[in-house]
Scaffold this motif. Structure first.
Motif, PDB file in Angstrom:
ATOM      1  N   PRO B 341     -77.749 -33.003-131.279  1.00 47.83           N
ATOM      2  CA  PRO B 341     -76.666 -32.438-132.107  1.00 47.83           C
ATOM      3  C   PRO B 341     -76.852 -30.971-132.502  1.00 47.83           C
ATOM      4  N   ILE B 342     -78.097 -30.448-132.467  1.00 49.42           N
ATOM      5  CA  ILE B 342     -78.244 -29.011-132.728  1.00 49.42           C
ATOM      6  C   ILE B 342     -78.534 -28.264-131.415  1.00 49.42           C
ATOM      7  N   LEU B 343     -78.336 -28.968-130.295  1.00 43.35           N
ATOM      8  CA  LEU B 343     -78.528 -28.403-128.954  1.00 43.35           C
ATOM      9  C   LEU B 343     -79.949 -27.883-128.724  1.00 43.35           C
ATOM     10  N   ALA B 344     -80.927 -28.638-129.218  1.00 48.56           N
ATOM     11  CA  ALA B 344     -82.328 -28.284-128.956  1.00 48.56           C
ATOM     12  C   ALA B 344     -82.600 -28.464-127.464  1.00 48.56           C
ATOM     13  N   ALA B 345     -83.148 -27.418-126.827  1.00 51.66           N
ATOM     14  CA  ALA B 345     -83.351 -27.455-125.372  1.00 51.66           C
ATOM     15  C   ALA B 345     -84.298 -28.594-124.942  1.00 51.66           C
ATOM     16  N   PRO B 346     -85.402 -28.872-125.670  1.00 51.62           N
ATOM     17  CA  PRO B 346     -86.247 -29.991-125.238  1.00 51.62           C
ATOM     18  C   PRO B 346     -85.491 -31.323-125.279  1.00 51.62           C
ATOM     19  N   SER B 347     -84.560 -31.460-126.230  1.00 49.80           N
ATOM     20  CA  SER B 347     -83.795 -32.712-126.321  1.00 49.80           C
ATOM     21  C   SER B 347     -82.826 -32.855-125.147  1.00 49.80           C
ATOM     22  N   LEU B 348     -82.213 -31.724-124.748  1.00 52.89           N
ATOM     23  CA  LEU B 348     -81.320 -31.758-123.585  1.00 52.89           C
ATOM     24  C   LEU B 348     -82.095 -32.170-122.340  1.00 52.89           C
ATOM     25  N   LEU B 349     -83.305 -31.629-122.182  1.00 54.53           N
ATOM     26  CA  LEU B 349     -84.137 -31.979-121.027  1.00 54.53           C
ATOM     27  C   LEU B 349     -84.625 -33.422-121.109  1.00 54.53           C
ATOM     28  N   PHE B 350     -84.939 -33.879-122.330  1.00 53.56           N
ATOM     29  CA  PHE B 350     -85.380 -35.265-122.527  1.00 53.56           C
ATOM     30  C   PHE B 350     -84.291 -36.234-122.041  1.00 53.56           C
ATOM     31  N   VAL B 351     -83.040 -35.954-122.419  1.00 52.57           N
ATOM     32  CA  VAL B 351     -81.930 -36.830-122.015  1.00 52.57           C
ATOM     33  C   VAL B 351     -81.730 -36.784-120.498  1.00 52.57           C
ATOM     34  N   LEU B 352     -81.932 -35.610-119.900  1.00 50.43           N
ATOM     35  CA  LEU B 352     -81.833 -35.490-118.439  1.00 50.43           C
ATOM     36  C   LEU B 352     -82.843 -36.402-117.748  1.00 50.43           C
ATOM     37  N   GLY B 353     -84.029 -36.544-118.351  1.00 48.85           N
ATOM     38  CA  GLY B 353     -85.042 -37.445-117.796  1.00 48.85           C
ATOM     39  C   GLY B 353     -84.777 -38.893-118.134  1.00 48.85           C
ATOM     40  N   LEU B 354     -84.194 -39.119-119.323  1.00 53.90           N
ATOM     41  CA  LEU B 354     -83.972 -40.483-119.818  1.00 53.90           C
ATOM     42  C   LEU B 354     -83.053 -41.287-118.884  1.00 53.90           C
ATOM     43  N   LEU B 355     -82.033 -40.639-118.338  1.00 53.21           N
ATOM     44  CA  LEU B 355     -81.056 -41.349-117.506  1.00 53.21           C
ATOM     45  C   LEU B 355     -81.688 -41.930-116.237  1.00 53.21           C
ATOM     46  N   PRO B 356     -82.346 -41.100-115.386  1.00 53.30           N
ATOM     47  CA  PRO B 356     -82.996 -41.717-114.224  1.00 53.30           C
ATOM     48  C   PRO B 356     -84.109 -42.686-114.622  1.00 53.30           C
ATOM     49  N   GLY B 357     -84.759 -42.429-115.753  1.00 54.17           N
ATOM     50  CA  GLY B 357     -85.810 -43.332-116.230  1.00 54.17           C
ATOM     51  C   GLY B 357     -85.250 -44.713-116.532  1.00 54.17           C
ATOM     52  N   ALA B 358     -84.100 -44.747-117.215  1.00 59.85           N
ATOM     53  CA  ALA B 358     -83.470 -46.035-117.538  1.00 59.85           C
ATOM     54  C   ALA B 358     -83.024 -46.746-116.256  1.00 59.85           C
ATOM     55  N   TRP B 359     -82.607 -45.965-115.257  1.00 54.85           N
ATOM     56  CA  TRP B 359     -82.219 -46.561-113.960  1.00 54.85           C
ATOM     57  C   TRP B 359     -83.438 -47.230-113.309  1.00 54.85           C
ATOM     58  N   ILE B 360     -84.566 -46.526-113.310  1.00 55.66           N
ATOM     59  CA  ILE B 360     -85.804 -47.095-112.735  1.00 55.66           C
ATOM     60  C   ILE B 360     -86.203 -48.354-113.518  1.00 55.66           C
ATOM     61  N   GLY B 361     -86.138 -48.271-114.850  1.00 58.32           N
ATOM     62  CA  GLY B 361     -86.491 -49.420-115.693  1.00 58.32           C
ATOM     63  C   GLY B 361     -85.620 -50.626-115.383  1.00 58.32           C
ATOM     64  N   THR B 362     -84.317 -50.388-115.176  1.00 55.34           N
ATOM     65  CA  THR B 362     -83.382 -51.475-114.879  1.00 55.34           C
ATOM     66  C   THR B 362     -83.713 -52.134-113.538  1.00 55.34           C
ATOM     67  N   ARG B 363     -84.049 -51.288-112.537  1.00 58.09           N
ATOM     68  CA  ARG B 363     -84.440 -51.826-111.214  1.00 58.09           C
ATOM     69  C   ARG B 363     -85.690 -52.690-111.343  1.00 58.09           C
ATOM     70  N   LEU B 364     -86.682 -52.193-112.088  1.00 56.23           N
ATOM     71  CA  LEU B 364     -87.935 -52.940-112.253  1.00 56.23           C
ATOM     72  C   LEU B 364     -87.680 -54.243-113.020  1.00 56.23           C
TER      73      LEU B 364
END
Lengths: 87, 372
Positions: B341-364
């Motif tokens: 919500p305050i557009l913190a750059a590490p948070s934007l990058l964290f979410v970019l990683g979170l999406l493929p991570g959740a996809w991998i988790g779902t496959r596993l």
């Protein structure tokens, strides 16, 4: 109209299990007993403690054309899946 | 006259935790489930409510900032963006899906009596503690890959004022939410007793985040305390090895809270410091808030007959999440409803990683854990 509720029940108990085991297990069992469920030979009763499942299971199974009712019993939920009740 | 910040921080954290735990249990506001269902059943109804929480937090945080109420800004414990953020997000995303809940989902499910949530919590503490073993080279990697040193938010990096950028994003998000409202409505049909509509939970969580920021000086976060709990155990069990771990000597927090005259500091070490004062009451509050909700509904139950495969999944998922929450650093709650919500750059990058991570988790999860 003959009630489906007298049909023999197949019970599955998914209490305490990881999400989304509840929805996936239910869908698998619905597919396995599809023929008997559709003609009213049997009904499926799911026991779950997942509050989320009281939304996801009726939605998914209802979309497949079944009648779904949810009741609460002793701290968990009983989801009954049976052939569509005629209007 | 309040002179010591802890007199505000400790009770505020506890009350906010109680409220958050109650709300999340009532609406089953499971963020891990939201991302998992996007990939598993292609359903986004709950994820849309997370978008609502983020957009509402953007409006609340930015309004408070413009009124001069947000100090410090950006809030503490946010670093400059580096490769650590997306990799942390990736591992975290896989872990939360395998664990069946994120770092706070685990807490509210534990509060309702879930054995799997308890195992995930054990994994979280173990993973957070294990991070200390890789900290020296991981922090070196983070430092080597840091972009824009000294800058935290996207507006800071671009040299813009946050308001126009946020206004455009809130407008875009608002139009998207309006479109979803017209398509399917926000209302969710659920037969659970005492069900709280997720849109109300999303708005309540955004408000709880704002109150936390106003009173404590930062939004909700819990994960450094998991390392703390593990550090306390390690210091007792293997004191010789513990003394060699540099990570537990670090002080990640040192700031002036909005209320009170003293600075507050703390770190992942086992002491009862500022981190403990902020996070431990919050953790306790979330668990108790969910317990109160479950007891009022007569739904507090402990079921022990859980397949072993699922127990292992919760433990391993928790471990991955704990490790990732230290690598990133911080968890989904902190990044999604605090940093984003305050557009913190590490948070934007964290979410970019979170999406493929959740996809991998779902496959596993579907291939290894829930296979027929």
């Amino acid at each position: 109209m003959m009630s489906n509720r007298s049909a023999p029940l197949i019970e599955i108990d998914i209490r305490g299990q990881i999400c989304p085991s509840c929805l996936l297990t239910t869908l698998r069992e619905v597919n396995r007993y599809q023929a008997d469920l559709k003609c009213g030979e049997t009904a499926l009763q799911v026991r779950t403690d997942s509050r989320e499942a009281t939304a996801t299971i009726p939605e998914a199974v209802g979309n497949m054309g079944y009648d779904v009712t949810v009741d609460k019993a002793e701290g968990h939920y009983l989801i009954l899946i049976q052939r569509p009740l005629k209007p | 006259m309040i002179d010591h910040p802890y007199l505000v921080i400790v009770p505020a954290s506890l009350v906010l935790g109680l409220a958050a735990g109650y709300v999340m249990h009532r609406s089953d506001f499971c963020m891990a489930g939201m991302f998992r269902d996007l990939f598993l059943v292609r359903r986004t109804r709950m994820l849309r409510m997370l978008v609502l929480a983020v957009v509402a937090s953007m409006v609340l945080f930015e309004s408070a900032r413009l009124l001069g109420l947000l100090t410090p800004y950006p809030f503490p414990l946010l670093g400059s963006p580096s490769l650590a953020s997306p990799i942390g997000g990736l591992v975290f995303g896989a872990g939360m899906v395998l664990a069946g809940g994120c770092v706070v989902g685990t807490l509210y499910k534990l509060g309702a009596g879930s054995l799997l949530a308890l195992l995930a919590l054990v994994g979280l503490i173990a993973g957070s503690t294990l991070y200390a073993e890789i900290h020296p080279w991981w922090s070196a990697l983070a430092t080597a890959t840091t972009l824009f040193p000294g800058k935290v938010t996207l507006p800071e990096i671009l040299g813009w004022s946050p308001t126009p950028l946020l206004a455009v994003l809130v407008l875009g998000g608002g139009l998207l939410l309006l479109r979803w409202y017209r398509q399917d409505g926000w209302r969710r049909e659920a037969a659970a007793e005492g069900y709280l509509q997720p849109w109300k939970a999303a708005l309540a969580l955004a408000l709880i985040g704002l109150i936390s920021y106003l009173l404590i000086g930062m939004p909700l976060g819990v994960t450094t305390s998991y390392a703390k709990l593990g550090a306390a155990a390690e210091a007792t069990l293997i004191p010789g090895h513990f003394a060699d771990l540099a990570y537990f000597q670090t002080q990640s927090l040192d700031y002036q809270p909005p209320i009170g005259d003293l600075r507050v500091s703390g770190g992942p070490g086992p002491g009862l410091d500022g981190i403990a004062a902020i996070q431990l009451p919050l953790i306790l509050g979330i668990v108790l808030g969910a317990t109160i909700s479950a007891l009022l509904l007569h739904e507090f139950r402990i079921y022990l007959r859980v397949p072993l495969r699922q127990c292992l999944s919760a433990l391993v998922g928790g471990l991955l999440m704990g490790l990732a929450a230290r690598m990133a650093p911080a968890c989904n709650l902190w990044h999604l409803l605090g940093g984003l919500p305050i557009l913190a750059a590490p948070s934007l990058l964290f979410v970019l990683g979170l999406l493929p991570g959740a996809w991998i988790g779902t496959r596993l999860l579907t291939r290894l854990v829930l296979r027929p």
